[in-house]
Design a protein around this motif. Structure first.
Motif, mmCIF file in Angstrom:
data_model
loop_
_atom_site.group_PDB
_atom_site.id
_atom_site.type_symbol
_atom_site.label_atom_id
_atom_site.label_comp_id
_atom_site.label_asym_id
_atom_site.label_seq_id
_atom_site.Cartn_x
_atom_site.Cartn_y
_atom_site.Cartn_z
ATOM 1 N N LEU A 1 0.805 -1.219 0.000
ATOM 2 C CA LEU A 1 0.000 0.000 0.000
ATOM 3 C C LEU A 1 0.839 1.270 0.000
ATOM 4 C CD1 LEU A 1 -2.806 -1.041 2.505
ATOM 5 C CD2 LEU A 1 -2.902 -0.987 0.017
ATOM 6 N N GLY A 2 2.050 1.192 0.448
ATOM 7 C CA GLY A 2 2.909 2.373 0.461
ATOM 8 C C GLY A 2 3.776 2.459 -0.780
ATOM 9 N N VAL A 3 4.814 1.626 -0.790
ATOM 10 C CA VAL A 3 5.791 1.676 -1.880
ATOM 11 C C VAL A 3 5.168 1.278 -3.215
ATOM 12 C CG1 VAL A 3 7.954 0.694 -2.746
ATOM 13 C CG2 VAL A 3 7.724 1.250 -0.324
ATOM 14 N N GLY A 4 4.480 0.139 -3.238
ATOM 15 C CA GLY A 4 3.933 -0.378 -4.493
ATOM 16 C C GLY A 4 2.883 0.508 -5.129
ATOM 17 N N SER A 5 1.992 1.054 -4.324
ATOM 18 C CA SER A 5 0.903 1.841 -4.915
ATOM 19 C C SER A 5 1.283 3.300 -5.152
ATOM 20 C CB SER A 5 -0.337 1.771 -4.025
ATOM 21 O OG SER A 5 -0.108 2.410 -2.797
ATOM 22 N N LYS A 6 2.216 3.829 -4.406
ATOM 23 C CA LYS A 6 2.566 5.244 -4.538
ATOM 24 C C LYS A 6 3.797 5.478 -5.411
ATOM 25 C CE LYS A 6 -0.534 6.400 -1.468
ATOM 26 N NZ LYS A 6 -1.774 6.988 -1.796
ATOM 27 N N MET A 7 4.453 4.401 -5.834
ATOM 28 C CA MET A 7 5.696 4.530 -6.584
ATOM 29 C C MET A 7 5.514 5.305 -7.888
ATOM 30 S SD MET A 7 8.234 1.540 -7.963
ATOM 31 C CE MET A 7 8.602 0.951 -6.334
ATOM 32 N N PHE A 8 4.384 5.105 -8.544
ATOM 33 C CA PHE A 8 4.201 5.702 -9.855
ATOM 34 C C PHE A 8 3.278 6.909 -9.839
ATOM 35 C CE2 PHE A 8 5.429 1.296 -10.668
ATOM 36 C CZ PHE A 8 6.557 1.521 -11.447
ATOM 37 N N ILE A 9 3.187 7.592 -8.700
ATOM 38 C CA ILE A 9 2.345 8.794 -8.623
ATOM 39 C C ILE A 9 2.802 9.826 -9.647
ATOM 40 C CG2 ILE A 9 1.916 10.831 -7.195
ATOM 41 C CD1 ILE A 9 1.556 9.044 -4.833
#
Length: 155
Positions: free
Chosen positions: A122-130
């Protein structure tokens, strides 16, 4: 849509605006441009060295050596961001580091690091490509339509 009239400023407000404009620090434009040119050129030289290295060691053509060279530059940019060095260099380099592919790697890793305490998924994986998600999406969609055009009309 009708244009809005600008509210006229009082003499006191005009005087204040002039004072603010006078006191505002002027950016060192020539220095910034020179630093961006030097650091951007250095990144390009390093990229060319890596491309030449792959051409010689793996016996690849210039076109074939470009892909692993870009991947290597992305890795270097991501690594330098992860260990905290990229931002220190970027203070001096300005756009010289943010425009090439190293800036792309920095944007991805910076977003990931910012949300790492929220967990890997939920942190690194989902926000990586903001920041970089729209660039990747544009590239994939554009490549799809160019490939489709090529398959229908040229091939």
């Amino acid at each position: 849509m009708p244009k809005k009239k600008k509210k006229s400023l009082s003499p006191q407000q005009k005087k204040y605006q002039q004072l603010v404009k006078k006191m505002e620090p002027k950016p060192p434009i020539i220095r910034n441009a020179l630093m961006a040119f030097l650091f951007g050129g250095t990144v390009c030289i390093i990229g060319q060295f890596i491309t030449d290295f792959y051409m010689v060691t793996m016996d690849l053509s210039k076109t074939q050596a470009g892909n692993p060279a870009i991947a290597t530059m992305i890795f270097i940019g991501a690594l330098l961001t992860g260990i905290g060095v990229f931002d220190k260099i970027a203070k001096y380099a300005g756009a010289g580091l943010s425009v090439p592919v190293t800036g792309f790697a920095n944007s991805i890793v910076s977003s990931a690091l910012e949300f790492k305490r929220e967990g890997l998924v939920l942190g690194v994986g989902s926000k990586m490509f903001i920041l970089a998600g729209s660039i990747i999406t544009f590239g994939v969609v554009t490549a799809f339509f160019i490939g489709l055009y090529y398959a229908i009309f040229i091939y």
